[in-house]
Design a protein around this motif. Structure first.
Motif, mmCIF file in Angstrom:
data_model
loop_
_atom_site.group_PDB
_atom_site.id
_atom_site.type_symbol
_atom_site.label_atom_id
_atom_site.label_comp_id
_atom_site.label_asym_id
_atom_site.label_seq_id
_atom_site.Cartn_x
_atom_site.Cartn_y
_atom_site.Cartn_z
ATOM 1 N N HIS A 1 1.080 -1.147 0.208
ATOM 2 C CA HIS A 1 0.508 0.196 -0.007
ATOM 3 C C HIS A 1 0.615 1.262 0.020
ATOM 4 O O HIS A 1 1.702 0.937 1.204
ATOM 5 C CB HIS A 1 -1.254 -0.061 0.902
ATOM 6 C CG HIS A 1 -1.416 1.153 1.691
ATOM 7 N ND1 HIS A 1 -2.548 1.613 0.422
ATOM 8 C CD2 HIS A 1 -1.370 2.587 2.218
ATOM 9 C CE1 HIS A 1 -2.732 2.946 1.071
ATOM 10 N NE2 HIS A 1 -1.979 3.443 2.088
ATOM 11 N N HIS B 1 -0.620 4.071 7.379
ATOM 12 C CA HIS B 1 -0.292 3.981 5.959
ATOM 13 C C HIS B 1 1.177 5.232 5.399
ATOM 14 O O HIS B 1 2.324 4.508 5.540
ATOM 15 C CB HIS B 1 -0.358 3.835 5.095
ATOM 16 C CG HIS B 1 -0.718 1.910 5.411
ATOM 17 N ND1 HIS B 1 -0.164 0.949 5.038
ATOM 18 C CD2 HIS B 1 -2.032 1.535 6.288
ATOM 19 C CE1 HIS B 1 -1.392 -0.159 5.912
ATOM 20 N NE2 HIS B 1 -2.144 0.173 5.860
ATOM 21 N N TYR C 1 5.299 5.191 5.141
ATOM 22 C CA TYR C 1 5.841 5.134 3.725
ATOM 23 C C TYR C 1 6.872 6.692 4.661
ATOM 24 O O TYR C 1 8.228 6.531 3.941
ATOM 25 C CB TYR C 1 4.651 5.794 3.132
ATOM 26 C CG TYR C 1 5.291 6.616 1.707
ATOM 27 C CD1 TYR C 1 6.192 5.344 0.711
ATOM 28 C CD2 TYR C 1 5.322 7.985 1.723
ATOM 29 C CE1 TYR C 1 6.343 5.742 -0.324
ATOM 30 C CE2 TYR C 1 6.247 8.110 0.204
ATOM 31 C CZ TYR C 1 6.453 7.242 -0.739
ATOM 32 O OH TYR C 1 6.677 7.798 -2.017
#
Length: 291
Positions: free
Chosen positions: A17, A59, A63
């Motif tokens: 993702h 997320h 990242y």
């Protein structure tokens, strides 16, 4: 130690993702580790600004943080290069240095107004040095003595130059502001930094085929414990009265039987047995207390 890279690999896995870059207002970095150092510095500033705003555990946060790690791996390789002459694998050194990089990323603040590289390198080098300090010793010694060994080495070099000779224990103690006993303790502990095998041949000009050290080492003396016990018994025996010492002499010195001792003293063999038990128990207790 394992040489598996501690750098998160989610960014390079198929199907991972990836947050919407438009929402994050960040440039797309396909291969962070391949970005030129100058570009990496500029891009890192943008990612650090965003790292302060995203929620940890999301997320997006993952990242941004992982990209910062990969963008700055060149700092780890740069810092690790100064340790290339060490016996450890460079892969292990880079791995340990990467841990320092991650700590630097987690603690860096743009408000410090310093370059991230300037802030991160001490973390990276410190982590590598800590790794050497904690794992490179042949035997385990307390960290205090590991650090003292380094201080002593620096002091010896400095004083040797100033004095034009090897410094004495007293001079080292004064220079470091510690007691002489601590200096001696540190010197002895330094012997545990490296270890040699007793199976290695000893260099001896008189031998055409040098024998290993193991062949020259003596074994334990079987009579040593007996000699120590005799010395420990002497003051205990002196505390006995004349009759008890006489009984001991007849039984263990002249090797007389209990019956013969009984005839000599005019008592029964059973009474001699009880006397010997009492005497030897007293001596045994005295030895145990001494130990």
């Amino acid at each position: 130690m394992s040489t598996a890279s501690p750098v998160p690999t989610e960014l390079t896995q198929p199907g991972t993702h990836r947050p919407n870059m438009a929402e994050l207002d960040l440039p797309v970095v396909e291969n962070p580790a391949e970005v030129a150092p100058q570009d990496a510095r500029e891009i890192s500033k943008l990612f650090f600004e965003r790292l302060d705003t995203v929620v940890e555990g999301t997320h997006e946060h993952q990242y941004v943080r992982n990209t910062l790690i990969e963008l700055n791996l060149a700092l780890v390789k740069y810092a690790a290069a100064r340790f290339r002459n060490r016996s450890e694998q460079m892969e292990d050194i880079v791995q340990v240095g990467t841990i320092g990089l991650i700590k630097a990323i987690d603690r860096f603040e743009l408000s410090r107004e310093v370059e991230f590289a300037t802030f991160a390198v001490p973390y990276i080098v410190g982590e590598i040095k800590r790794f050497f300090r904690d794992t490179s010793w042949a035997v385990h010694v307390p960290r205090r003595l590991q650090e003292l060994r380094i201080d002593l080495a620096k002091a010896v070099d400095e004083l040797s130059q100033n004095l034009d000779r090897t410094p004495t224990t007293a001079e080292l103690a004064e220079h470091l502001g510690i007691e002489e006993e601590e200096v001696i303790e540190g010197v002895v502990a330094s012997n545990g930094y490296t270890a040699g095998s007793i199976d290695m041949p000893m260099e001896d000009a008189s031998d055409h085929s040098p024998a290993p050290l193991a062949d020259r080492l003596g074994g334990p003396d079987a009579d040593l414990e007996t000699a120590e016990n005799v010395q420990a018994l002497k003051p205990l025996i002196q505390e006995l009265d004349d009759r008890d010492r006489r009984i001991l002499r007849m039984r263990f010195g002249e090797e007389m039987t209990q019956s013969e001792i009984g005839e000599e003293l005019g008592v029964s063999q059973m009474h001699v047995s009880r006397l010997l038990t009492r005497i030897t128990s007293r001596l045994r207790e005295g030895l145990l207390k001494a130990d």
